[in-house]
Motif scaffolding. Structure first.
Motif, mmCIF file in Angstrom:
data_model
loop_
_atom_site.group_PDB
_atom_site.id
_atom_site.type_symbol
_atom_site.label_atom_id
_atom_site.label_comp_id
_atom_site.label_asym_id
_atom_site.label_seq_id
_atom_site.Cartn_x
_atom_site.Cartn_y
_atom_site.Cartn_z
ATOM 1 N N LEU A 117 0.820 -1.220 0.000
ATOM 2 C CA LEU A 117 0.000 0.000 0.000
ATOM 3 C C LEU A 117 0.850 1.264 0.000
ATOM 4 N N PRO A 123 -4.040 5.254 -3.251
ATOM 5 C CA PRO A 123 -4.432 4.377 -2.144
ATOM 6 C C PRO A 123 -5.937 4.306 -1.919
ATOM 7 N N GLU A 144 2.376 -3.384 6.730
ATOM 8 C CA GLU A 144 2.799 -2.201 5.991
ATOM 9 C C GLU A 144 3.713 -1.341 6.861
ATOM 10 N N VAL A 146 4.488 2.634 7.776
ATOM 11 C CA VAL A 146 3.604 3.798 7.758
ATOM 12 C C VAL A 146 4.336 5.053 8.253
ATOM 13 N N ARG A 174 3.049 7.517 4.252
ATOM 14 C CA ARG A 174 1.600 7.342 4.166
ATOM 15 C C ARG A 174 0.998 6.889 5.500
ATOM 16 N N THR A 176 -1.425 4.819 6.522
ATOM 17 C CA THR A 176 -2.237 3.749 5.962
ATOM 18 C C THR A 176 -3.392 3.360 6.873
#
Length: 214
Positions: A117, A123, A144, A146, A174, A176
């Protein structure tokens, strides 16, 4: 992290695919492999492995009736296809991007996102597609890296343009978890951690489960 661009492969993307497994070998041995096993081993039914990369998740599936490994990068798909023989369950490779998944609604019992992601161009659109193809009672599992906090987050913002180029589209900044909630997922059993070996600007990592809310 896996490249997420269809079409002609850049030199950086080809190099990234060629070196990806070696770059991640220590992390896979020390912690990532254990987490992959924990996340995917018990997933049953039809499973979508989104942004499957070189196939790092494939050896850990045990309960799935079928695994559909989606990967947009032709360079990554070469490695992924070569790894199908090591899967313990039926698996096939599909060339597609996360923003346009070629499957009917409510197809999958589970969707897997591991270190992908951060790379998708859109996204929100990708998460909307995941929710569309996931059954209403289905499960999404994720691993992920982040956005951090404070000065590290600022450093991630500055690093992002460079890493996007050399890391095949990776955005280390990001949020997420916020994106998952905004897409209509309820989060469960979320674990945040900073693994060893340390990657100060590519941390923290999060792992957990998401299900369609409402």
């Amino acid at each position: 992290m896996t490249p997420h661009a269809a079409g002609r492969q850049s030199r950086a993307e080809l190099r990234f695919a060629a070196w990806y497994d070696r770059i991640n070998a220590v992390a896979e041995q020390r912690w990532a492999g254990r987490l992959r096993r924990r996340l995917v081993a018990d997933l049953g039914g039809q499973v979508l492995d989104l942004g499957a990369g070189t196939g790092a998740n494939l050896p850990y599936f045990r309960a799935a009736s079928t695994v559909i490994a989606v990967e947009p990068s032709a360079a990554m798909r070469e490695h992924l296809t070569a790894r199908l023989g090591g899967a313990q369950v039926p698996a096939q490779v599909v060339a597609a991007v996360g923003e346009e998944l070629p499957f009917p609604a409510a197809t999958f019992d589970a969707v897997v996102c591991t270190l992908v992601l951060c790379t998708v161009p859109d996204p929100a659109r990708t998460l909307a597609e995941i929710r569309r193809v996931l059954k209403p009672d289905g499960t999404m599992v994720f691993l992920e890296h982040v956005r951090a906090r404070g000065l590290v987050a600022c450093a991630q913002d500055m690093l992002t343009p460079l890493l996007r180029h050399f890391g095949a589209g990776c955005h280390p900044n990001r949020d997420t978890l916020a994106a998952l909630r905004a897409a209509g997922f309820a989060l469960h059993d979320v674990e945040a951690f900073k693994p060893v070996p340390r990657f100060p600007l590519i941390a923290p990592f999060v792992a957990g489960t998401a299900r369609p809310a409402g």
